[in-house]
Design a protein around this motif. Structure first.
Motif, PDB file in Angstrom:
ATOM      1  N   TYR A  20      28.647 -27.115 -22.257  1.00  0.00           N
ATOM      2  CA  TYR A  20      27.325 -25.325 -22.742  1.00  0.00           C
ATOM      3  C   TYR A  20      27.792 -24.113 -22.425  1.00  0.00           C
ATOM      4  CZ  TYR A  20      24.065 -29.082 -21.723  1.00  0.00           C
ATOM      5  OH  TYR A  20      22.961 -30.483 -22.521  1.00  0.00           O
ATOM      6  N   GLU A  21      27.116 -23.246 -23.041  1.00  0.00           N
ATOM      7  CA  GLU A  21      27.714 -21.593 -22.373  1.00  0.00           C
ATOM      8  C   GLU A  21      27.737 -21.815 -21.029  1.00  0.00           C
ATOM      9  OE1 GLU A  21      29.798 -19.444 -24.615  1.00  0.00           O
ATOM     10  OE2 GLU A  21      29.370 -20.630 -26.077  1.00  0.00           O
ATOM     11  N   GLY A  22      27.907 -20.874 -20.795  1.00  0.00           N
ATOM     12  CA  GLY A  22      27.079 -20.325 -19.328  1.00  0.00           C
ATOM     13  C   GLY A  22      27.442 -20.982 -18.199  1.00  0.00           C
ATOM     14  N   ARG A  23      27.311 -21.011 -17.053  1.00  0.00           N
ATOM     15  CA  ARG A  23      26.900 -22.189 -16.157  1.00  0.00           C
ATOM     16  C   ARG A  23      25.392 -21.985 -15.844  1.00  0.00           C
ATOM     17  NH1 ARG A  23      29.547 -19.093 -11.719  1.00  0.00           N
ATOM     18  NH2 ARG A  23      29.017 -17.313 -12.087  1.00  0.00           N
ATOM     19  N   ALA A  24      25.256 -23.866 -15.288  1.00  0.00           N
ATOM     20  CA  ALA A  24      23.386 -24.382 -14.825  1.00  0.00           C
ATOM     21  C   ALA A  24      23.723 -23.772 -13.709  1.00  0.00           C
ATOM     22  CB  ALA A  24      23.796 -25.588 -15.132  1.00  0.00           C
ATOM     23  N   GLY A  25      22.178 -23.333 -12.679  1.00  0.00           N
ATOM     24  CA  GLY A  25      21.948 -23.307 -11.857  1.00  0.00           C
ATOM     25  C   GLY A  25      21.628 -24.656 -10.765  1.00  0.00           C
ATOM     26  N   MET A  26      22.424 -24.106  -9.435  1.00  0.00           N
ATOM     27  CA  MET A  26      22.525 -25.542  -8.242  1.00  0.00           C
ATOM     28  C   MET A  26      22.374 -24.931  -6.791  1.00  0.00           C
ATOM     29  SD  MET A  26      25.762 -28.373  -8.193  1.00  0.00           S
ATOM     30  CE  MET A  26      25.479 -29.305  -6.732  1.00  0.00           C
ATOM     31  N   ALA A  27      21.804 -25.564  -6.378  1.00  0.00           N
ATOM     32  CA  ALA A  27      21.129 -24.983  -5.269  1.00  0.00           C
ATOM     33  C   ALA A  27      21.371 -25.791  -3.930  1.00  0.00           C
ATOM     34  CB  ALA A  27      19.762 -24.340  -4.821  1.00  0.00           C
ATOM     35  N   ALA A  28      22.451 -25.252  -3.161  1.00  0.00           N
ATOM     36  CA  ALA A  28      23.646 -25.819  -1.472  1.00  0.00           C
ATOM     37  C   ALA A  28      21.240 -25.889  -0.544  1.00  0.00           C
ATOM     38  CB  ALA A  28      24.478 -25.509  -1.487  1.00  0.00           C
ATOM     39  N   VAL A  29      21.149 -26.818   0.065  1.00  0.00           N
ATOM     40  CA  VAL A  29      20.678 -26.897   0.316  1.00  0.00           C
ATOM     41  C   VAL A  29      19.933 -27.435   1.558  1.00  0.00           C
ATOM     42  CG1 VAL A  29      18.211 -26.154  -1.194  1.00  0.00           C
ATOM     43  CG2 VAL A  29      18.748 -28.144  -0.368  1.00  0.00           C
ATOM     44  N   VAL A  30      19.220 -27.163   2.947  1.00  0.00           N
ATOM     45  CA  VAL A  30      19.723 -27.673   4.247  1.00  0.00           C
ATOM     46  C   VAL A  30      17.997 -27.538   4.460  1.00  0.00           C
ATOM     47  CG1 VAL A  30      19.979 -27.244   6.920  1.00  0.00           C
ATOM     48  CG2 VAL A  30      20.979 -26.677   5.837  1.00  0.00           C
ATOM     49  N   LEU A  31      17.978 -29.069   4.978  1.00  0.00           N
ATOM     50  CA  LEU A  31      16.217 -29.686   4.779  1.00  0.00           C
ATOM     51  C   LEU A  31      15.752 -29.194   6.879  1.00  0.00           C
ATOM     52  CD1 LEU A  31      16.473 -33.180   3.550  1.00  0.00           C
ATOM     53  CD2 LEU A  31      15.490 -30.794   2.583  1.00  0.00           C
ATOM     54  N   LYS A  32      14.754 -28.450   6.797  1.00  0.00           N
ATOM     55  CA  LYS A  32      14.453 -28.069   8.459  1.00  0.00           C
ATOM     56  C   LYS A  32      13.888 -29.920   9.115  1.00  0.00           C
ATOM     57  CE  LYS A  32      11.503 -24.079   7.389  1.00  0.00           C
ATOM     58  NZ  LYS A  32      10.462 -23.827   7.683  1.00  0.00           N
ATOM     59  N   PRO A  33      14.641 -29.822  10.143  1.00  0.00           N
ATOM     60  CA  PRO A  33      14.224 -30.822  10.896  1.00  0.00           C
ATOM     61  C   PRO A  33      12.874 -31.751  10.665  1.00  0.00           C
ATOM     62  CG  PRO A  33      14.906 -28.989  12.102  1.00  0.00           C
ATOM     63  CD  PRO A  33      14.301 -28.916  10.967  1.00  0.00           C
ATOM     64  N   ASP A  34      13.714 -33.199  10.333  1.00  0.00           N
ATOM     65  CA  ASP A  34      11.926 -33.697  10.495  1.00  0.00           C
ATOM     66  C   ASP A  34      11.858 -34.030   9.224  1.00  0.00           C
ATOM     67  OD1 ASP A  34      12.608 -35.131  13.052  1.00  0.00           O
ATOM     68  OD2 ASP A  34      10.951 -34.225  13.445  1.00  0.00           O
ATOM     69  N   GLN A  35      12.231 -33.213   7.659  1.00  0.00           N
ATOM     70  CA  GLN A  35      11.348 -33.143   6.243  1.00  0.00           C
ATOM     71  C   GLN A  35      12.454 -33.619   5.684  1.00  0.00           C
ATOM     72  OE1 GLN A  35       8.457 -31.617   5.843  1.00  0.00           O
ATOM     73  NE2 GLN A  35       8.421 -31.002   7.659  1.00  0.00           N
ATOM     74  N   THR A  36      12.131 -34.146   4.759  1.00  0.00           N
ATOM     75  CA  THR A  36      12.842 -34.663   3.501  1.00  0.00           C
ATOM     76  C   THR A  36      12.290 -34.360   2.571  1.00  0.00           C
ATOM     77  OG1 THR A  36      10.454 -36.265   3.152  1.00  0.00           O
ATOM     78  CG2 THR A  36      12.228 -36.988   4.618  1.00  0.00           C
ATOM     79  N   LEU A  37      12.973 -33.764   1.155  1.00  0.00           N
ATOM     80  CA  LEU A  37      12.908 -33.339   0.479  1.00  0.00           C
ATOM     81  C   LEU A  37      12.154 -34.029  -0.227  1.00  0.00           C
ATOM     82  CD1 LEU A  37      14.253 -31.308  -1.934  1.00  0.00           C
ATOM     83  CD2 LEU A  37      15.698 -33.213  -2.759  1.00  0.00           C
ATOM     84  N   ASP A  38      10.739 -33.404  -1.090  1.00  0.00           N
ATOM     85  CA  ASP A  38       9.615 -33.509  -1.887  1.00  0.00           C
ATOM     86  C   ASP A  38      10.669 -33.286  -3.123  1.00  0.00           C
ATOM     87  OD1 ASP A  38       7.452 -34.017  -3.360  1.00  0.00           O
ATOM     88  OD2 ASP A  38       6.172 -33.874  -1.541  1.00  0.00           O
ATOM     89  N   GLY A  39      10.578 -33.559  -3.911  1.00  0.00           N
ATOM     90  CA  GLY A  39      11.190 -33.194  -5.693  1.00  0.00           C
ATOM     91  C   GLY A  39      10.247 -32.894  -6.798  1.00  0.00           C
ATOM     92  N   LYS A  40       8.642 -33.382  -6.554  1.00  0.00           N
ATOM     93  CA  LYS A  40       8.234 -33.078  -7.356  1.00  0.00           C
ATOM     94  C   LYS A  40       7.311 -31.541  -6.637  1.00  0.00           C
ATOM     95  CE  LYS A  40       5.683 -37.905  -9.009  1.00  0.00           C
ATOM     96  NZ  LYS A  40       6.308 -37.163 -10.344  1.00  0.00           N
TER      97      LYS A  40
END
Length: 599
Positions: free
Chosen positions: A499-519
């Motif tokens: 691929y040309e260029g660069r794809a977006g990526m994010a390093a994230v920190v979740l709030k306490p007692d929270q889970t990642l909700d992909g939808k």
């Protein structure tokens, strides 16, 4: 007749006021700010006529006028202006008599936040030395490089940082660097102690060689650059300063601002979010200085009683993202935010003196006359300014992102970087609008909207290209940061084979007692961002890497990329067909790099 004239005049005045409110709603804000700066300029000119010219002159003048006023509050210590003045005299006397330090010598300073940082700094300045502040996180080669770059032959190190020199101690000594430690004794051979000698030194100002004549362009300080801030005018302020003193924001603008005002600086060894409001209440703080993500740490702290039982009026600084700003204002509403922008190496800067959330300042008529600048169209691939058939640059339109540049003139000079003429020349643009003109290229991307507010968009190098479009990491971070279960976000681009260029990526920190909700995250992206700027990959971390001034670090993240073999933390992949983020397994990774899964 008189009644008719008065009525007509009143109607005309009312119409004029309505017209001004509709067409120039910030006219009075702009004018008052302009007049305030003019007043400061006139006061500075008068002061210079009275011989108060330099930063040090200002401090000595304040020590004479308000000797008993607290200057530095540090832990349980209270140091007056007079005490710091006399202690810095002692330091200067020791370096003059024992160290044989003379005017024009460059001295490198490697110290943590403590009162003696300021006493040593001022003492050396009283001898006419050029002081170089070193980042105390520097290691081996980087440290040696900085010392070599500024040409220092003397290194002063704080007692708590001596052990960090173990790897380079022999090299420093072999290079003829005279080593001093701010302590009364030391177990390291070849190091001279300072504090034991200051006890018996005279507190009279050290004699200074007055020739050759020092002028306004003489080097005063070497700072290894970063961003800047400013301080408000309020002489009764107590300014809370937790940023590292080697940084210009803390030293020249934090300490310097306090000196200018005759204010008190509440100095912290390092920032503590949990202790912040307690410190503000305990020390009766009225102003605090922030940089980068400091305010985010405050809004992420649990509520405490002290956050509403203090006298803080103003938060002034730079690098505050809009999403954090809104939350900060909602929670700490009585604290006014004064976001600003500036550069260590160039005379261009802005201050948001309005209540508008988000801008770094304004580009109104008065401001552009006082400090001219331009936004230039740029090539989205090379990030070089676009030039027309005549070879001149093209101004960006309102509402369009452009490169911020400022004219280099006798009144607005660019003195370059110490020891690197090539890098200095690279920062200059020539023939921008006409033959012979010279502009400083900040390397920062800005946008001026139709109301003349200025917004920081990104720094060239942080912005990346994907699918033929520019992705501004700051914008994407702000959008992601507003998701309810995310506490911190750091956006960057990663290379993907094929691929040309660069794809977006994010390093994230979740709030306490929270889970990642992909939808939910996917839906949020669809509603707020174009598809090309969506992060294709997520990296869930317990905390983000930041610098000492709370700027997010991306270098290591970019290098490690999105491979599950190199990243031990949870990784996720944006599966558009399922409208969610799914765990990024080795199998999915292999399918991406071999082209079986298309992005």
């Amino acid at each position: 007749m008189i009644a008719w004239v008065l009525t007509t005049a009143a109607a005309g005045l009312l119409a004029l006021v309505v017209f001004q409110i509709i067409v120039y709603p910030y006219f009075w804000d702009d004018l008052i700010y302009h007049l305030t700066l003019r007043k400061i300029q006139l006061m500075t000119t008068l002061r210079m006529k009275n011989g108060v010219i330099t930063f040090l002159d200002c401090f000595v003048d304040q020590a004479r006028k308000i000797p008993k006023k607290p200057f530095i509050v540090f832990e349980d210590q209270v140091l007056t202006y007079q005490y710091v003045d006399r202690r810095s005299n002692k330091v200067g006397q020791v370096f003059r008599t024992v160290g044989r330090v003379k005017k024009g010598d460059t001295v490198a300073l490697l110290m943590s936040n403590e009162p003696d940082f300021i006493c040593v700094w001022f003492g050396l300045c009283k001898l006419g030395c050029e002081v170089a502040f070193l980042n105390f996180n520097l290691k081996s080669k980087s440290l040696l490089h900085c010392i070599e770059t500024c040409g220092a032959k003397i290194l002063v190190v704080g007692s708590d940082l001596v052990s960090s020199l173990a790897e380079v101690l022999n090299t420093l000594q072999d290079n003829g660097i005279d080593l001093w430690v701010v302590d009364s004794n030391t177990s390291y051979q070849g190091m001279t102690t300072l504090l034991d000698k200051t006890e018996t030194a005279s507190d009279e100002p050290p004699p200074v060689d007055r020739s050759p004549q020092t002028d306004i362009t003489s080097t005063f300080l070497f700072i290894f650059t970063s961003g800047t801030t400013g301080l408000p005018k309020a002489a009764r302020d107590r300014v809370y300063l937790s940023l590292p003193l080697y940084h210009m924001s803390a030293s020249l603008l934090g300490i310097g601002g306090c000196i200018e005002l005759g204010a008190t600086c509440v100095l912290k060894n390092k920032f503590s979010a949990s202790q912040f409001w307690k410190d503000c209440q305990r020390h009766d703080v009225t102003v605090f200085q922030y940089v980068g993500e400091l305010c985010r740490y405050l809004v992420n702290q649990p509520k405490v009683a002290e956050e509403s039982a203090h006298r803080v009026r103003i938060a002034v600084g730079s690098g505050l993202r809009t999403d954090v700003w809104r939350e900060f204002s909602r929670r700490f509403g009585k604290v006014r935010v004064r976001e600003s922008y500036g550069l260590t190496e160039a005379n261009v800067g802005f201050l948001n003196y309005t209540r508008e959330v988000g801008p770094i300042g304004r580009a109104g008529f008065f401001n552009k006359r006082r400090l001219p600048f331009e936004l230039l169209k740029y090539d989205p691939v090379t990030y070089e300014p676009v030039r027309n058939d005549a070879g001149h640059c093209v101004q960006a339109n309102k509402g369009e992102t452009g490169i911020l540049v400022a004219p280099v003139t006798a009144m607005n000079p660019f003195l370059g970087y110490a020891g690197n003429k090539t890098l200095s020349e690279k920062k200059l643009l020539r023939g921008v609008f006409k033959e012979g003109d010279v502009y400083f290229n900040t390397g920062d991307l800005m946008l001026q909207d139709y109301r003349d507010f200025l917004y920081f968009r990104d720094r060239i190098g942080d912005t990346f290209r994907w699918k033929g479009e520019n992705v501004a990491t700051t914008e994407v971070s702000e959008i992601l940061g507003s998701v309810e279960f995310l506490q911190e976000v750091n956006v960057y681009g990663v290379s993907v084979p094929g691929y040309e260029g660069r794809a977006g990526m994010a390093a994230v920190v979740l709030k306490p007692d929270q889970t990642l909700d992909g939808k939910k995250l996917y839906s949020h992206l669809v509603e707020n961002l174009p598809a090309y700027s969506w992060p294709r990959f997520l990296r869930v971390q317990s905390c983000l890497d930041v610098t000492e001034t709370f700027k997010q670090q991306k270098g290591r993240l970019v290098q490690e990329g999105f491979s599950p073999l190199h990243v031990q933390e949870p990784l996720y992949f944006l599966e558009a067909s399922e409208k969610t983020y799914i765990p990024l397994t080795e199998s999915i990774y292999d399918s991406i790099v071999t082209g079986q899964i298309r992005l």
